[in-house]
Design a protein around this motif. Structure first.
Motif, short mmCIF file in Angstrom:
data_model
loop_
_atom_site.label_atom_id
_atom_site.label_comp_id
_atom_site.label_asym_id
_atom_site.label_seq_id
_atom_site.Cartn_x
_atom_site.Cartn_y
_atom_site.Cartn_z
N TYR A 1 21.24 49.37 54.74
CA TYR A 1 20.29 48.82 53.77
C TYR A 1 21.05 48.12 52.65
O TYR A 1 22.27 48.30 52.50
N ASP A 2 20.34 47.34 51.87
CA ASP A 2 20.95 46.62 50.74
C ASP A 2 21.02 47.54 49.53
O ASP A 2 20.09 48.28 49.22
N TRP A 3 22.15 47.44 48.86
CA TRP A 3 22.31 48.21 47.63
C TRP A 3 21.75 47.38 46.46
O TRP A 3 22.27 46.34 46.14
N ASP A 4 20.68 47.87 45.88
CA ASP A 4 20.03 47.14 44.80
C ASP A 4 19.79 48.06 43.61
O ASP A 4 20.34 49.18 43.54
N LYS A 5 18.96 47.59 42.67
CA LYS A 5 18.70 48.35 41.45
C LYS A 5 18.00 49.67 41.75
O LYS A 5 18.23 50.68 41.07
N ASN A 6 17.15 49.65 42.76
CA ASN A 6 16.45 50.89 43.13
C ASN A 6 17.43 51.94 43.66
O ASN A 6 17.32 53.14 43.35
N GLU A 7 18.39 51.48 44.48
CA GLU A 7 19.40 52.41 44.99
C GLU A 7 20.27 52.94 43.85
O GLU A 7 20.63 54.12 43.84
N MET A 8 20.58 52.08 42.89
CA MET A 8 21.37 52.53 41.74
C MET A 8 20.59 53.54 40.91
O MET A 8 21.15 54.53 40.42
N PHE A 9 19.28 53.31 40.77
CA PHE A 9 18.45 54.28 40.05
C PHE A 9 18.47 55.63 40.77
O PHE A 9 18.57 56.68 40.13
N LEU A 10 18.37 55.58 42.12
CA LEU A 10 18.41 56.82 42.87
C LEU A 10 19.76 57.52 42.71
O LEU A 10 19.82 58.75 42.57
N PHE A 11 20.83 56.74 42.68
CA PHE A 11 22.15 57.34 42.47
C PHE A 11 22.21 58.03 41.11
O PHE A 11 22.70 59.17 41.01
#
Length: 225
Positions: free
Chosen positions: A43-53
């Motif tokens: 999957y693409d690493w985006d702002k949502n993934e960063m928020f989850l991190f």
């Protein structure tokens, strides 16, 4: 009043950027390899993934400090690159102080499995640089290895003994089956000998009778004279 608020926000942002940097004493670097882990399904690493991190890091800090409630804004990220690598620092919910690097390492190590599962990654593809991989209790054998080896050897010895005893019993049974036949032959031979014995006796008795009769005739002849 509005100018003062903006000034405070700028100072806070500048302080955060200063606190989170590759040269920061308490900074931590993360490298993520989505392609290596998931291949075509990456999957693409985006702002949502960063928020989850950041949320998972806040969970790890809460899990480590049961009396402190960390929020997403306590995880400050900086120096993010397109190859999915970045630095982060953790600030205290009780103030702007930065949590020490060693403490963050302990918190991350405790919750490493939960963090990995959130992104479908492993310790190798979600790499916290300089942080020891997932803390696991040292593996202990329920049974000592030497006991296992001893049990295997004793089992083989027991099988060998059983085999020897079983083979000897089988041989004894075979011998017992053969012996009655031999005894039967001996019995037949003895019976034949027994059958011949009376005839021999009759012959010997007849011979003795003939000898006796001849003598008697001689006696009678002399008597007549």
């Amino acid at each position: 009043m509005l100018a003062e608020v903006l000034l405070l926000l700028c100072l806070s942002s500048a302080w955060s950027d200063q606190g989170c940097s590759p040269d920061a004493t308490d900074g931590n670097k993360v490298r993520i390899s989505l392609k290596a882990a998931l291949g075509d399904q990456a999957y693409d690493w985006d702002k949502n993934e960063m928020f989850l991190f950041r949320a998972t890091l806040a969970y790890a800090m809460r899990n480590h400090f049961t009396d402190l409630e960390f929020e997403v804004n306590n995880i400050v990220v900086c120096n993010e690159t397109s190859r999915v690598s970045f630095w982060f620092v953790v600030t205290s919910p009780q103030g702007d102080a930065v949590i020490g690097k060693s403490v963050v390492e302990e918190a991350v190590s405790k919750s490493r499995g939960r963090i990995n599962s959130a992104f479908l990654l492993t310790d190798q593809t979600l790499d916290f640089v300089d942080i020891i991989p997932t803390l696991q209790a040292p593996f202990s054998h329920k049974t000592e290895p030497w006991l296992i080896a001893f049990g295997v050897v004793m089992g083989l010895v027991a099988l060998g003994v059983v085999y020897l005893l079983g083979s000897s019993l089988i041989q004894n049974r075979r011998l017992k089956k053969k012996n009655p036949m031999d005894e039967g032959l001996k019995v037949d031979i003895e019976e034949d000998e027994d059958e011949d014995t009376p005839g021999r006796r009759r012959q010997s008795s007849a011979a003795s009778d003939g000898y006796y009769n001849a003598t008697l005739k001689d006696d009678e002849r002399f008597t007549k004279m």
